[in-house]
Design an enzyme around this catalytic site. Structure first.
Site, mmCIF file in Angstrom:
data_model
loop_
_atom_site.group_PDB
_atom_site.id
_atom_site.type_symbol
_atom_site.label_atom_id
_atom_site.label_comp_id
_atom_site.label_asym_id
_atom_site.label_seq_id
_atom_site.Cartn_x
_atom_site.Cartn_y
_atom_site.Cartn_z
ATOM 1 N N GLY A 40 0.774 -1.231 0.000
ATOM 2 C CA GLY A 40 0.000 0.000 0.000
ATOM 3 C C GLY A 40 0.807 1.284 0.000
ATOM 4 O O GLY A 40 0.345 2.292 0.545
ATOM 5 N N ASN A 42 1.421 3.323 -2.475
ATOM 6 C CA ASN A 42 0.663 4.333 -3.233
ATOM 7 C C ASN A 42 -0.500 4.849 -2.390
ATOM 8 O O ASN A 42 -0.770 6.057 -2.367
ATOM 9 C CB ASN A 42 0.136 3.744 -4.543
ATOM 10 N N LEU A 118 -5.239 -6.724 -6.770
ATOM 11 C CA LEU A 118 -4.901 -7.774 -7.739
ATOM 12 C C LEU A 118 -6.077 -8.627 -8.190
ATOM 13 O O LEU A 118 -5.901 -9.683 -8.793
ATOM 14 C CB LEU A 118 -3.797 -8.678 -7.150
ATOM 15 N N LYS A 119 -7.299 -8.197 -7.899
ATOM 16 C CA LYS A 119 -8.481 -8.954 -8.346
ATOM 17 C C LYS A 119 -9.260 -8.128 -9.371
ATOM 18 O O LYS A 119 -9.223 -6.882 -9.349
ATOM 19 C CB LYS A 119 -9.381 -9.293 -7.164
ATOM 20 N N LEU A 120 -10.003 -8.812 -10.231
ATOM 21 C CA LEU A 120 -10.797 -8.134 -11.265
ATOM 22 C C LEU A 120 -11.974 -7.394 -10.633
ATOM 23 O O LEU A 120 -12.727 -7.984 -9.862
ATOM 24 C CB LEU A 120 -11.306 -9.171 -12.275
ATOM 25 N N ILE A 121 -12.118 -6.113 -10.930
ATOM 26 C CA ILE A 121 -13.252 -5.322 -10.451
ATOM 27 C C ILE A 121 -14.489 -5.745 -11.246
ATOM 28 O O ILE A 121 -14.479 -5.741 -12.470
ATOM 29 C CB ILE A 121 -13.010 -3.815 -10.631
ATOM 30 N N ASN A 135 -6.945 3.180 -11.993
ATOM 31 C CA ASN A 135 -5.942 2.182 -11.615
ATOM 32 C C ASN A 135 -4.563 2.693 -11.995
ATOM 33 O O ASN A 135 -4.404 3.406 -12.997
ATOM 34 C CB ASN A 135 -6.216 0.856 -12.335
ATOM 35 N N HIS A 137 -0.846 1.249 -13.118
ATOM 36 C CA HIS A 137 -0.173 0.043 -13.591
ATOM 37 C C HIS A 137 1.298 0.391 -13.798
ATOM 38 O O HIS A 137 1.600 1.480 -14.319
ATOM 39 C CB HIS A 137 -0.830 -0.451 -14.889
ATOM 40 N N GLU A 207 5.440 6.487 -9.635
ATOM 41 C CA GLU A 207 4.026 6.169 -9.366
ATOM 42 C C GLU A 207 3.471 7.064 -8.269
ATOM 43 O O GLU A 207 2.372 7.627 -8.390
ATOM 44 C CB GLU A 207 3.890 4.710 -8.931
HETATM 45 N N1 LIG Z 1 -12.071 -4.601 -14.152
HETATM 46 C C1 LIG Z 1 -10.778 -4.320 -13.850
HETATM 47 N N2 LIG Z 1 -10.253 -4.779 -12.696
HETATM 48 C C2 LIG Z 1 -8.950 -4.486 -12.389
HETATM 49 C C3 LIG Z 1 -8.145 -3.753 -13.275
HETATM 50 C C4 LIG Z 1 -8.733 -3.278 -14.506
HETATM 51 O O1 LIG Z 1 -8.076 -2.585 -15.317
HETATM 52 N N3 LIG Z 1 -10.051 -3.591 -14.740
HETATM 53 N N4 LIG Z 1 -6.797 -3.511 -12.968
HETATM 54 C C5 LIG Z 1 -6.234 -4.421 -11.985
HETATM 55 C C6 LIG Z 1 -4.823 -4.110 -11.609
HETATM 56 N N5 LIG Z 1 -3.923 -4.859 -12.505
HETATM 57 C C7 LIG Z 1 -3.073 -4.139 -13.301
HETATM 58 O O2 LIG Z 1 -2.945 -2.901 -13.208
HETATM 59 C C8 LIG Z 1 -3.917 -6.269 -12.533
HETATM 60 C C9 LIG Z 1 -4.067 -6.962 -11.341
HETATM 61 C C10 LIG Z 1 -4.069 -8.363 -11.349
HETATM 62 C C11 LIG Z 1 -3.919 -9.058 -12.552
HETATM 63 C C12 LIG Z 1 -3.965 -10.563 -12.537
HETATM 64 O O3 LIG Z 1 -3.594 -11.200 -13.515
HETATM 65 N N6 LIG Z 1 -4.437 -11.124 -11.414
HETATM 66 C C13 LIG Z 1 -4.457 -12.608 -11.254
HETATM 67 C C14 LIG Z 1 -4.693 -12.961 -9.792
HETATM 68 C C15 LIG Z 1 -3.523 -12.491 -8.929
HETATM 69 C C16 LIG Z 1 -3.705 -12.868 -7.470
HETATM 70 O O4 LIG Z 1 -4.850 -13.112 -7.035
HETATM 71 O O5 LIG Z 1 -2.660 -12.896 -6.754
HETATM 72 C C17 LIG Z 1 -5.585 -13.220 -12.085
HETATM 73 O O6 LIG Z 1 -6.618 -12.577 -12.284
HETATM 74 O O7 LIG Z 1 -5.387 -14.392 -12.432
HETATM 75 C C18 LIG Z 1 -3.738 -8.378 -13.732
HETATM 76 C C19 LIG Z 1 -3.725 -6.979 -13.733
HETATM 77 C C20 LIG Z 1 -7.111 -4.541 -10.763
HETATM 78 N N7 LIG Z 1 -8.455 -4.911 -11.199
HETATM 79 N N1 LIG Z 2 -1.105 -4.699 -12.401
HETATM 80 C C1 LIG Z 2 -1.243 -4.116 -11.103
HETATM 81 C C2 LIG Z 2 0.115 -3.842 -10.490
HETATM 82 O O1 LIG Z 2 1.082 -4.528 -10.773
HETATM 83 N N2 LIG Z 2 0.145 -2.799 -9.654
HETATM 84 C C3 LIG Z 2 1.388 -2.426 -9.025
HETATM 85 O O2 LIG Z 2 1.469 -3.022 -7.734
HETATM 86 C C4 LIG Z 2 2.335 -2.188 -6.942
HETATM 87 C C5 LIG Z 2 1.651 -1.913 -5.642
HETATM 88 O O3 LIG Z 2 2.558 -1.288 -4.768
HETATM 89 P P1 LIG Z 2 2.013 -0.590 -3.426
HETATM 90 O O4 LIG Z 2 1.103 -1.604 -2.762
HETATM 91 O O5 LIG Z 2 3.261 -0.303 -2.652
HETATM 92 O O6 LIG Z 2 1.251 0.663 -3.836
HETATM 93 C C6 LIG Z 2 2.561 -0.887 -7.735
HETATM 94 O O7 LIG Z 2 3.827 -0.914 -8.374
HETATM 95 C C7 LIG Z 2 1.470 -0.930 -8.768
HETATM 96 O O8 LIG Z 2 1.786 -0.245 -9.975
#
Ligand SMILES: Nc1nc2c(c(=O)[nH]1)N[C@@H](CN(C=O)c1ccc(C(=O)N[C@@H](CCC(=O)O)C(=O)O)cc1)CN2
Ligand SMILES: NCC(=O)N[C@@H]1O[C@H](COP(=O)([O-])[O-])[C@@H](O)[C@H]1O
Length: 243
Positions: A40, A42, A118-121, A135, A137, A207
């Site tokens: 956390g 950020n 790290l989960k899909l919204i 978000n 990235h 970031e």
């Molecule tokens: N609807 C959306 N949900 C999320 C987005 C988005 O753009 N649309 N961004 C992500 C953040 N992210 C990249 O910035 C990202 C996070 C996680 C994954 C991923 O592949 N996750 C794995 C599971 C990982 C775990 O549980 O440890 C997966 O889905 O298999 C890709 C990109 C946040 N949500």
């Molecule tokens: N695809 C999503 C992803 O990789 N996000 C990345 O996770 C880190 C979180 O750091 P933090 O918990 O210290 O803010 C950050 O580097 C962010 O860009």
């Protein structure tokens, strides 16, 4: 007339109508929910910027899928409510999508900021908060984004590709990973002998700056939409400029 002039002229007209042509209307302080899955940094950077007055907003809720992550512990220390989402076998007490929307409405959240979540919204949340979920990235999207691209995996792929530059991207969130409209980016050099950890650290510094800058613009109503659908940030120093 340029693609943005009509917007400015519309705003000037609205000021005259509201009798505020001589004074800038004060902007309501925005209520933010931040979503994290890990340390956390950020989130902490945004919270501190709100506390110092650099951002016209307050973090009113922290949402996480990991109840013991660093972001959740920091939120607890600061008296920020922690909300668990989504409901899984590991987090049986976590909320469903509909319950999450209701809780965020109850907190009167204006904007949702994903920061290492790290989960899909789910689409329910996206529909409930149109053009209001962001978000960050750690690569220059659209490169090195999508399912499987998170954390060090992103930086490993950047280094393996031979790319000479990387950097953070802040984008609107749609129903897929990392495909929403790009709002802001910063460029960071990739050095020949970089490890993924070294690149991650260099990108993370940018970031923190970028997310505070974008959140400040968001909370001052300085995000505008070009007529072709590209979102822009209106300069605070020179309101006639956009980037
Ligand atoms: N609807 C959306 N949900 C999320 C987005 C988005 O753009 N649309 N961004 C992500 C953040 N992210 C990249 O910035 C990202 C996070 C996680 C994954 C991923 O592949 N996750 C794995 C599971 C990982 C775990 O549980 O440890 C997966 O889905 O298999 C890709 C990109 C946040 N949500
Ligand atoms: N695809 C999503 C992803 O990789 N996000 C990345 O996770 C880190 C979180 O750091 P933090 O918990 O210290 O803010 C950050 O580097 C962010 O860009």
């Amino acid at each position: 007339m340029s693609r943005l002039e009509c917007k400015n002229s519309v705003e000037k007209v609205s000021d005259v109508v509201s009798g505020k042509e001589d004074s800038k209307p004060s902007v309501k302080r925005k209520r933010l929910a931040v979503f994290v899955s890990g340390g956390g940094s950020n989130f902490r950077s945004i919270h501190q910027a709100c506390a110092e007055g650099a951002v016209n907003g307050d973090v009113v809720a922290l949402v996480t899928n990991k109840h013991a992550c660093g972001g959740a512990l920091y939120a607890g220390d600061k008296g920020i409510p922690v909300v668990l989402f989504p409901k899984t076998k590991d987090e049986p007490d976590a909320l469903s999508s509909d319950d999450l929307v209701n809780v965020l409405r109850r907190f009167e959240v204006d904007f949702i900021l994903l920061a290492g979540y790290l989960k899909l919204i789910p689409v329910e949340l996206i529909r409930a908060y149109p053009r209001s979920i962001f978000n960050i990235h750690p690569s220059l999207l659209p490169a090195f984004g999508g399912k499987g691209y998170y954390g060090l995996k992103v930086h490993k792929a950047v280094i393996a590709s031979g790319a000479r530059y990387s950097g953070p991207t802040i984008h609107f969130v749609d129903e897929h990973y990392d495909t929403g409209r790009i709002l802001a980016q910063r460029v960071v050099p990739v050095r020949a002998n970089d490890t993924p950890e070294e690149l991650a650290s260099r990108v993370l510094v940018e970031e923190h700056k970028l997310y505070v800058e974008v959140t400040a613009a968001l909370c001052e109503d300085r995000i505008v939409w070009r007529e072709d659908g590209v979102p822009l940030i209106q300069s605070k120093e020179n309101p006639e400029e956009y980037y």
